[in-house]
Write an enzyme that holds these catalytic residues in place. Structure first.
Site, mmCIF file in Angstrom:
data_model
loop_
_atom_site.group_PDB
_atom_site.id
_atom_site.type_symbol
_atom_site.label_atom_id
_atom_site.label_comp_id
_atom_site.label_asym_id
_atom_site.label_seq_id
_atom_site.Cartn_x
_atom_site.Cartn_y
_atom_site.Cartn_z
ATOM 1 N N SER A 138 0.817 -1.217 0.000
ATOM 2 C CA SER A 138 0.000 0.000 0.000
ATOM 3 C C SER A 138 0.851 1.268 0.000
ATOM 4 O O SER A 138 1.945 1.301 0.586
ATOM 5 C CB SER A 138 -0.865 -0.016 1.263
ATOM 6 O OG SER A 138 -1.363 1.275 1.537
ATOM 7 N N GLU A 140 0.322 3.657 1.748
ATOM 8 C CA GLU A 140 0.414 4.108 3.138
ATOM 9 C C GLU A 140 1.822 3.822 3.693
ATOM 10 O O GLU A 140 2.242 4.441 4.671
ATOM 11 C CB GLU A 140 -0.691 3.431 3.964
ATOM 12 C CG GLU A 140 -0.831 3.859 5.406
ATOM 13 C CD GLU A 140 -1.365 5.281 5.653
ATOM 14 O OE1 GLU A 140 -2.024 5.857 4.774
ATOM 15 O OE2 GLU A 140 -1.096 5.813 6.759
ATOM 16 N N TYR A 161 -1.142 0.565 10.469
ATOM 17 C CA TYR A 161 -1.475 -0.066 9.182
ATOM 18 C C TYR A 161 -0.271 -0.003 8.228
ATOM 19 O O TYR A 161 0.104 -1.001 7.607
ATOM 20 C CB TYR A 161 -2.681 0.653 8.563
ATOM 21 C CG TYR A 161 -3.000 0.189 7.161
ATOM 22 C CD1 TYR A 161 -3.770 -0.944 6.940
ATOM 23 C CD2 TYR A 161 -2.507 0.881 6.048
ATOM 24 C CE1 TYR A 161 -4.049 -1.378 5.642
ATOM 25 C CE2 TYR A 161 -2.776 0.449 4.751
ATOM 26 C CZ TYR A 161 -3.546 -0.677 4.568
ATOM 27 O OH TYR A 161 -3.804 -1.113 3.281
HETATM 28 O O1 F7E Z 1 -8.970 8.246 4.311
HETATM 29 C C1 F7E Z 1 -9.452 11.621 5.601
HETATM 30 C C2 F7E Z 1 -8.482 10.707 6.317
HETATM 31 O O2 F7E Z 1 -9.809 6.108 5.267
HETATM 32 C C3 F7E Z 1 -8.520 9.127 3.324
HETATM 33 C C4 F7E Z 1 -7.177 2.435 2.416
HETATM 34 O O3 F7E Z 1 -7.702 1.796 1.274
HETATM 35 O O4 F7E Z 1 -5.862 3.914 1.068
HETATM 36 C C5 F7E Z 1 -6.846 3.876 2.092
HETATM 37 O O5 F7E Z 1 -6.392 4.510 3.260
HETATM 38 C C6 F7E Z 1 -8.281 10.514 3.923
HETATM 39 C C7 F7E Z 1 -7.454 10.482 5.204
HETATM 40 O O6 F7E Z 1 -8.269 6.142 3.224
HETATM 41 C C8 F7E Z 1 -12.754 11.136 7.058
HETATM 42 O O7 F7E Z 1 -7.973 11.297 7.486
HETATM 43 C C9 F7E Z 1 -11.504 12.810 6.481
HETATM 44 O O8 F7E Z 1 -6.555 11.551 5.174
HETATM 45 O O9 F7E Z 1 -10.601 6.841 2.994
HETATM 46 P P1 F7E Z 1 -9.506 6.791 3.976
HETATM 47 P P2 F7E Z 1 -6.712 6.044 3.589
HETATM 48 O O10 F7E Z 1 -6.449 6.275 5.012
HETATM 49 O O11 F7E Z 1 -5.965 6.917 2.628
HETATM 50 C C10 F7E Z 1 -4.633 3.254 1.368
HETATM 51 C C11 F7E Z 1 -3.757 3.339 0.142
HETATM 52 C C12 F7E Z 1 -4.823 1.887 1.892
HETATM 53 O O12 F7E Z 1 -4.015 0.984 1.651
HETATM 54 C C13 F7E Z 1 -5.924 1.701 2.874
HETATM 55 O O13 F7E Z 1 -6.251 0.331 3.034
HETATM 56 O O14 F7E Z 1 -9.539 11.072 4.288
HETATM 57 N N1 F7E Z 1 -10.804 11.687 6.200
HETATM 58 N N2 F7E Z 1 -12.687 12.513 7.022
HETATM 59 C C14 F7E Z 1 -11.566 10.617 6.538
HETATM 60 N N3 F7E Z 1 -11.324 9.289 6.427
HETATM 61 C C15 F7E Z 1 -12.321 8.445 6.840
HETATM 62 N N4 F7E Z 1 -12.119 7.101 6.699
HETATM 63 N N5 F7E Z 1 -13.496 8.914 7.375
HETATM 64 C C16 F7E Z 1 -13.765 10.252 7.515
HETATM 65 O O15 F7E Z 1 -14.825 10.652 7.989
#
Ligand code: F7E
Length: 346
Positions: A138, A140, A161
């Site tokens: 990932s 990440e 993660y």
């Molecule tokens: O957050 C912000 C949060 O949880 C994206 C997974 O598929 O991609 C994914 O991880 C951004 C972050 O994805 C909310 O803080 C704001 O900056 O949708 P996400 P992620 O963390 O980028 C990577 C490549 C993976 O491998 C992972 O498995 O959005 N954010 N407000 C929020 N995020 C969430 N979840 N919920 C909110 O309300």
């Protein structure tokens, strides 16, 4: 006589990517086997259309119950299927939740994967069995390394993660070099689509917006909108997972669109499609903020473009439109145009 079909085994088949990959491999005439964790609550809605196929005679789709932390269940399914290709997509995939549940995150993302590597290493020695393995790494893992990120960028993860994925990424490399195993790491940047899990930000936005249209809610509560992500399409990216395993030599590849957008741009574009101003509907809460945030991702996938012929098919705007129109149809039984008209008159 017909040729024997190629067999693939997918750990994590009930997730967004697992279900899209199963659809894709079936379209290529593979025999597809998947492993599902038993749950009292239905966790197979994304592969429901395939589960009904399973009951038909001569079906190329099979499900086994198992858990990657149960070595014996994994061993049994691998020895039963003896697939040519194994995809390890199982994960506790939520970055935010990994801060609250770091131990199970490392168990599913790293120790479960190590179980797979050990089973295959053993079978290779005893039975000369050498499947090709794909590991879902990932973006990440890059953490605070500034964009653009490619295969040579230092990996400085900032979440449990990210650490779990980096450990497994390195295990892939160790087993590849030490035991001559065919293992590819796909370093996928964010990717969404209609099957995205509800607690990832993209799906949360499009689903909640559809619920606003249908009158089920009046606002969306989000966290940090300033972070930047490189967002592609899951159905598009699973094709390149398969492509990696068709190469003569195993390798690691960054898969990304090359574009980066703040989460705020995603929100604005989704609301804009319905002629609405997102600021009238979005509330910010500390609840959804993380103890440490990965600031910006923008992938440089030139290696995959050169060697695998990878080219992202959907743009950032295409992904948003497809997700919103699916959610509007499911939640409100409306098209984007109908929803826009309804909101104009309210
Ligand atoms: O957050 C912000 C949060 O949880 C994206 C997974 O598929 O991609 C994914 O991880 C951004 C972050 O994805 C909310 O803080 C704001 O900056 O949708 P996400 P992620 O963390 O980028 C990577 C490549 C993976 O491998 C992972 O498995 O959005 N954010 N407000 C929020 N995020 C969430 N979840 N919920 C909110 O309300």
């Amino acid at each position: 006589m017909t040729d024997k079909l190629k067999r693939a085994l997918i750990f994590g088949i009930s997730g967004q990517d697992g279900s899209n990959l199963a659809d894709y491999l079936l379209s290529l005439d593979y025999e597809v086997h998947g492993v599902v964790r038993r749950s009292s609550y239905p966790n197979t809605y994304r592969i429901e259309h395939l589960m009904s196929l399973e009951e038909q005679e001569g079906s190329n789709f099979n499900i086994s119950y198992g858990d990657v932390l149960d070595f014996s269940s994994m061993n049994k399914v691998i020895q039963k299927v003896m697939p040519e290709e194994i995809y390890y997509l199982t994960a506790q995939s939520h970055v935010g939740i990994s801060f609250d549940n770091p131990i199970s995150t490392l168990q599913y993302n790293t120790l479960g994967y190590l179980n797979l590597l050990e089973i295959v290493r053993d079978l290779k020695n005893k039975e000369k069995y050498s499947p090709k393995i794909y590991f879902a790494a990932s973006s990440e893992m890059f953490g605070t390394s500034p964009p653009p990120q490619n295969e040579d960028t230092p990996m400085l993860p900032v979440s449990p993660y990210g650490v779990s994925k980096l450990a497994s990424f390195n295990l892939s490399r160790v087993y590849r070099r030490s035991y001559d195993m065919f293992i590819c790491n796909g370093i996928l940047f964010n990717h969404s689509g209609p099957r995205r899990g509800l607690n990832f930000v993209t799906k949360k936005i499009t689903r909640c917006l559809a619920e606003i249209v249908s009158g089920k809610r009046d606002k969306i509560v989000l966290g940090n909108l300033g972070s930047k992500r490189d967002e592609g399409d899951s159905a598009d990216y699973v094709k390149v997972m398969h492509k990696m395993l068709q190469q003569d030599n195993p390798d690691d590849f960054v898969i990304s669109t090359g574009e980066t957008h703040a989460i705020e741009e995603f929100v604005a574009e989704a609301f804009n499609l319905l002629g609405l101003n997102w600021k009238d509907y979005v509330e910010i809460s500390e609840r959804y903020k993380r103890p440490f945030e990965l600031p910006a991702l923008q992938g440089d996938s030139s290696k995959a473009r050169r060697i695998l012929g990878f080219k992202p098919e959907k743009t950032f705007k295409d992904v948003i439109k497809e997700m919103l129109s699916t959610d509007l149809e499911e939640v409100a039984d409306m098209t984007i145009e109908q929803a826009k008209e309804k909101m104009k008159n309210e």
